[in-house]
Design an enzyme around this catalytic site. Structure first.
Site, mmCIF file in Angstrom:
data_model
loop_
_atom_site.group_PDB
_atom_site.id
_atom_site.type_symbol
_atom_site.label_atom_id
_atom_site.label_comp_id
_atom_site.label_asym_id
_atom_site.label_seq_id
_atom_site.Cartn_x
_atom_site.Cartn_y
_atom_site.Cartn_z
ATOM 1 C CE1 TYR A 119 -2.996 3.095 0.601
ATOM 2 C CE2 TYR A 119 -3.528 2.233 2.778
ATOM 3 C CZ TYR A 119 -3.713 3.172 1.794
ATOM 4 O OH TYR A 119 -4.609 4.191 1.981
ATOM 5 C CE LYS A 178 -5.833 1.693 -1.001
ATOM 6 N NZ LYS A 178 -6.396 1.686 0.371
#
EC number: 4.3.3.7
Length: 300
Positions: free
Chosen positions: A136, A164
């Site tokens: 992320y 992400k």
């Protein structure tokens, strides 16, 4: 290591009672509602799930309930957002024992690591688990940027399979593909950049507003990925004022208020996050209620 993490993945809310205790039944009811509306996977304990506001044992409680409730219908991932690398490794191990399908790993919290420290953190978590990992990248919120060049260096770690991308710089999608090819599954992590990201090659969308509008999220995804860009732009223009709520420091309060307005849960958050009041509350409610009143047809 391959993953099938494509499509719409809610960053699910964690629901609380008025006394701030976990409301597991309502959290699961909400999760199952979104699955019923066609989302492709579920991410628990992300930013919207208030990961850093939960005790370690509470996080595991949420994951146990989710794995049992979902029953394999869709992949279940968990956020891994801890203050030290060793604690992130321990959480990764415990989450794997519960039966989650993958990990969404953040840099260590609070300390702003340099590039070498950041990559060492991700490698260490990968070494502690057999689960596939989504990294992320959210330098806006967490102060650590994982650049395309860093992802190229991490490409030799087979358990890191997805990204992400939440830098709010949509150019990153193209830079990552140009530098790393198809090595990673790329998922958009910024709601109001999703259509641009899909056009540029994102294969998934990790969304906050899907908590309140799961059917509309799936509609926009289907239109964009099928090439019906004219209708996709129409839906996106309706949705964008709502999607802007995902990029504010109070995104958790804003998204939970939208969830409550749509009858899907409570706006309750844990302090220091407080309920919205005054003009700010009225402004957010106006955006939500205008969106609800003008919802597009779900016909594809």
């Amino acid at each position: 290591m391959a993953s099938d993490w494509r499509g719409v993945f809610p960053a699910a809310t964690t629901q609380f009672h008025d006394d701030e205790s976990l409301d597991i039944p309502q959290t699961m009811k909400h999760v199952l509602h979104m699955i019923g509306q066609g989302v492709h996977g579920m991410i628990m304990l992300g930013t919207v799930g208030e990961n850093c506001s939960l005790e370690y044992s509470e996080k595991l409680e949420v994951l146990r309930a989710t794995v049992e409730a979902v029953g394999g219908k869709v992949p279940v991932l968990t956020g891994v957002a801890e203050y030290t690398t060793s604690l992130a490794q321990r959480f990764a191990e415990d989450a794997a024992k519960i039966g989650v399908d993958g990990l969404m790993v953040l840099p260590a919290m609070v300390y702003k690591s340099d590039p070498q420290e950041t990559m060492t953190h991700f490698r260490a978590v990968a070494n502690a688990t057999d689960l596939p990992i989504m990294v992320y990248n959210n330098p806006v919120s967490y102060g650590v940027d994982i650049t395309p060049e860093m992802f190229l260096e991490l490409a030799d770690e087979p358990k890191i399979v997805a990204i992400k991308e939440s830098s709010e710089n949509v150019r990153r999608i193209t830079d990552l593909i140009n530098l790393c090819g198809d090595r990673y599954t790329l998922l958009c992590g910024v709601d109001d950049l999703v259509l641009e990201s899909i056009v540029l090659g994102a294969q998934g969308w990790i969304s906050g507003l899907v908590n309140a509008f799961p059917a509309e999220n799936r509609l926009l995804w289907d239109l964009a990925t099928s090439g019906d860009y004219e209708r996709a732009v129409e839906v996106y223009r309706w949705y964008t004022p709502l999607l802007h709520l995902d990029t504010h420091p109070k995104l958790v309060q804003y998204i939970k208020l939208a969830v409550q307005e749509c009858g899907l849960g409570s706006e309750k958050t844990r302090a220091p996050r407080l309920a919205l009041t005054g003009q700010e509350r009225e402004q957010v409610l106006d955006v939500i209620r205008t969106g609800v009143a003008n919802r597009p047809s779900l016909e594809r």
